[in-house]
Scaffold this active site. Structure first.
Site, short mmCIF file in Angstrom:
data_model
loop_
_atom_site.label_atom_id
_atom_site.label_comp_id
_atom_site.label_asym_id
_atom_site.label_seq_id
_atom_site.Cartn_x
_atom_site.Cartn_y
_atom_site.Cartn_z
CB CYS A 116 -17.47 -13.85 -16.20
SG CYS A 116 -17.80 -13.07 -14.61
CE LYS B 284 13.32 16.71 2.92
NZ LYS B 284 13.90 16.86 1.62
CD GLU C 238 11.69 -0.17 0.35
OE1 GLU C 238 11.14 -1.25 0.54
OE2 GLU C 238 11.63 0.46 -0.71
CE1 TYR C 239 21.04 5.65 -1.09
CE2 TYR C 239 20.25 7.41 0.36
CZ TYR C 239 21.26 6.84 -0.40
OH TYR C 239 22.48 7.45 -0.46
CB CYS D 193 -18.49 -10.32 -17.29
SG CYS D 193 -19.97 -11.33 -17.11
CB CYS E 237 -22.55 -11.19 -14.25
SG CYS E 237 -21.05 -11.37 -13.29
NE ARG F 69 22.65 18.80 -1.92
CZ ARG F 69 22.80 17.53 -1.61
NH1 ARG F 69 22.31 16.61 -2.42
NH2 ARG F 69 23.45 17.17 -0.54
CE LYS G 188 12.27 12.16 3.93
NZ LYS G 188 13.38 12.16 3.02
CB CYS H 68 -21.61 -15.33 -13.94
SG CYS H 68 -21.19 -14.39 -15.43
CG ASP I 53 9.70 14.49 -3.15
OD1 ASP I 53 10.94 14.53 -3.11
OD2 ASP I 53 9.06 13.42 -3.15
CE1 TYR J 251 16.87 25.57 -0.22
CE2 TYR J 251 14.99 24.56 -1.31
CZ TYR J 251 16.34 24.58 -1.00
OH TYR J 251 17.14 23.58 -1.48
CD GLU K 183 11.56 27.10 4.36
OE1 GLU K 183 12.20 26.89 3.34
OE2 GLU K 183 11.66 28.14 5.02
#
Ligand code: IVH
Length: 673
Positions: free
Chosen positions: A413, A119, A39-40, A431, A436, A140, A319, A416, A121, A231, A117
């Site tokens: 419940c 990625k 979303e970003y 329950c 039941c 970083r 990705k 029942c 996370d 890496y 290789e």
């Protein structure tokens, strides 16, 4: 005055920037994102597109004009000698092929290879060595300036404090870059601890890793067990090897952890094959990955291809589909399980997640809803990882309108109308009605499921009818059904009825572990069912075992022991086991009820470590246990044998230090005859 087009465009751009900045701050500064990466990325891509179409509207403070997050306060700043760039992303195979075409164009007819290789996370860090000794660790940051986190980096056991190669030419000034991450198991542990202390859970291992590396107290960092996969290696400002592949191998020799899942590929097709293979392996890894990084292998070509301000032209990230998304909670319903447990489930506005449409997420129990402070109408961040049912990670509070409704567990419940009990100290409400129908349905479905008695064709619709028409009152009644009983049922042609009868018949010879699991005893999952079956070897013996006898079994605790005893103490359940026996269901272990003990194994403790040649760990465990041996996970003086395969790690070291007997798979097989 009416708005001009360019004014409204400017507004859209500015509000996008604000939103992106807010999410960047949540992500980088607070390690607490509200939206998924995808979303970003979409917000960022929209801003980039608008700015490309209207370059006159680009401002120097736009989020597109910088490489990454900004350093937090509390650590000294460090300017990277060579900027830590990011990677361009690709989300499908076509993008990968387009990347390949670009590279081939740039290579202008020269042959070249790729390295593929994983990625990882986590978060990228850079570690510096002077004459082979670790002198600095830096995050970083924004790619240009990072934070000096040397003390914390020193606590990461997979980062050598001294390089191992003894290569003077290379080692005068070495910079190694890699991804710091937390394994899934450590992540779960940290979150459990945070929960106990009333702190908010980390949304994912990456945020937890980022939060950890920026802890001001290195003792906390050490306790949290960060790891790093290396890496990249740089000396001064250049790369000391002719190829990336050689660099990775050197890193390994120098004492770093380099991810074993890597491939030298001579074509993009081989790269694609690697991406697909790794996607199926994704859930088996002990750490999170979000894709594959593809890099041109030749260092000379990398230099020639160069980089944009943000990312190199010689590499790309492929990705995998996002596993997190935000969506709205439309309602909360309560389901009744086979033990009567009430489970609140959120109905969601359908959303695409990891390749499927998700419309529901389990909320586990009342306390979980309280912990999340979840209300109907809320937007939530959900995640779907290894497990099938997605979970709700958190509420997106900034999207609240005030119209959201709090949820209350029902007092009766919902199926029942029976009484609900929630014993002190337990999180689950149940329950307690013996009759039941919801519980009976769930018990039948569990008994028939593939991992239990595997009665194919006995699905929800049929179970519903069998219960409604009172044709079965417990799982034992399944074995009394006759072909003609199915005649009046909906969607039950004669052929499906006779298929089902055959399936029920076949289930009688399913083995004891599956039967015990299928009974649905509380706390008895597949693994525990296997342990109980192998130990007692018959349902009859298990039904007569005392709590102490069960508790004495290695790997079985008091909760399970008591739960098993309670189950067999129930007259209805005991009657059920008798009827299963009479119906001809196999209630003994294969090879008979007598415990077969082998002197070489009886009472002996084994520890399995490393990768065995032909057997999986589970297979080796089953073979050892079948002879009366025990397999434990920790090495101690009591351990009789260590079975060590390839890449056996610290357990082997410990075993050797204790002077224990170490054998390989071949020797184990010899013992097994
Ligand atoms: S190479 C210039 N290799 O992914 C090359 N990065 O989205 C940059 N990452 O900032 C990095 N695993 O934090 C590379 N095997 C891998 C990686 C990896 C994870 C991260 C890294 C980078 C981000 C870019």
């Amino acid at each position: 005055m009416p708005q001009t087009h360019s004014q409204s465009l400017e507004r859209e751009i500015e509000s996008l920037r604000d939103e992106i900045r807010r999410h960047e701050e949540l992500y980088h500064v607070y390690d607490n994102p509200e939206i998924s990466d995808a979303e970003y990325d979409a917000l960022f891509a929209r801003l980039k597109q608008l700015e490309e179409e209207h370059p006159e509207l680009v401002t120097p403070d736009s989020p597109t004009q910088r490489v990454g997050g900004r350093p937090a306060e509390g650590f000294a700043e460090y300017v990277h000698r060579r900027p830590m760039l990011s990677l361009d992303n690709s989300y499908n195979i076509e993008d990968l092929r387009a990347f390949d075409e670009r590279c081939r164009r740039l290579a202008d007819g020269r042959a070249f290879e790729y390295v593929a290789e994983l990625k990882i996370d986590g978060l990228s860090i850079s570690v510096h060595y002077q004459d082979g000794v670790l002198v600095r660790g830096v995050t970083r940051g924004d790619g240009r300036v990072g934070e000096d986190v040397t003390q914390n980096v020193r606590t990461i056991r997979t980062i050598p404090l001294r390089l191992k190669t003894g290569d003077k030419k290379i080692e005068a000034k070495v910079e190694v870059r890699g991804e710091a991450y937390l394994s899934r198991s450590v992540f779960e542990k940290i979150n459990a601890e945070r929960e106990e202390e009333g702190q908010a859970r980390f949304a994912n291992p990456r945020n937890a890793a980022a939060g950890t590396i920026r802890q001001l107290d290195p003792k906390i960092v050490a306790a949290r067990r960060l790891d790093m996969f290396a890496y990249d290696v740089i000396t001064g400002v250049t790369k000391p090897f002719n190829s990336h592949w050689d660099a990775l191998n050197w890193l390994e020799r120098a004492g770093f952890r380099v991810n074993e899942n890597r491939a030298l590929c001579s074509s993009i097709e081989e790269v694609i094959d690697f991406c697909n293979r790794m996607e199926t392996k994704r859930d088996e890894l002990g750490y999170e990955i979000d894709g594959v990084v593809v890099k041109v292998n030749s260092t000379a070509l990398q230099d020639e291809f160069g980089a944009t301000a943000k990312a190199p032209r010689w590499a790309i990230a492929y990705k995998y589909p996002a596993r997190q998304a935000t969506t709205k909670v439309l309602s909360i319903v309560v389901q009744v399980g086979r033990t009567g447990a009430l489970t609140p489930v959120a109905n969601l506005e359908p959303v695409q997640l990891a390749g499927t449409t998700v419309a529901r997420a389990t909320l586990h129990n009342e306390d979980e809803i309280k912990r999340l402070d979840l209300r109907v109408g809320d937007y939530v961040l959900i995640e779907k990882s290894g497990e099938i049912i997605p979970k709700v990670l958190k509420v997106v509070e900034s999207k609240r309108t005030g119209e959201e409704k709090r949820f209350r567990m029902p007092k009766k419940c919902p199926v029942c109308g029976g009484v609900i009990s929630r014993p002190e100290g337990e999180v689950v409400s149940r329950c307690v009605a013996a009759d039941c129908p919801a519980q009976l349905k769930a018990r039948l479905l569990h008994f028939a499921s593939r991992r239990a008695m595997r009665i194919e064709g006995l699905g929800e619709a049929l179970v519903e009818q069998l219960v409604e028409k009172k044709m079965v009152a417990d799982v034992g009644d399944l074995y009394r059904l006759k072909l003609e009983d199915f005649a009046g049922l909906e969607r039950m042609a004669e052929k499906s009825a006779s298929n089902l009868m055959a399936q029920i018949e076949a289930s009688k010879s399913r083995d004891l572990p599956h039967l015990i699991y299928g009974l649905g005893i509380r706390h008895v999952g597949e693994r525990t069912a296997g342990i109980l079956a192998r130990h007692f070897r018959s349902l009859d013996r298990l039904s007569k075992a005392t709590v102490e006898e069960i508790d004495d079994i290695h790997e079985i605790g008091m909760t399970v022991a008591q739960s098993v005893r309670d189950w067999f103490d129930d007259a209805g359940n005991l009657y059920l086991t008798e009827r299963l026996c009479e119906a001809g269901v196999r209630t003994e272990m294969e090879g008979g009820a007598k415990v077969f003990e082998d002197e070489a194994f009886a009472g002996k403790q084994f520890v399995l470590t490393g990768k065995l040649d032909t057997l999986t760990r589970d297979e080796a465990r089953a073979l050892i246990e079948a002879r009366g041996g025990r397999v434990t996970s920790t090495v101690s003086k009591k351990t009789d044998y260590i079975v060590a395969g390839d890449d056996a790690g610290s357990k082997l070291d410990k075993a050797q230090a204790l002077g224990l007997r170490v054998i390989d798979e071949a020797a184990l097989k010899e013992m097994l005859g």
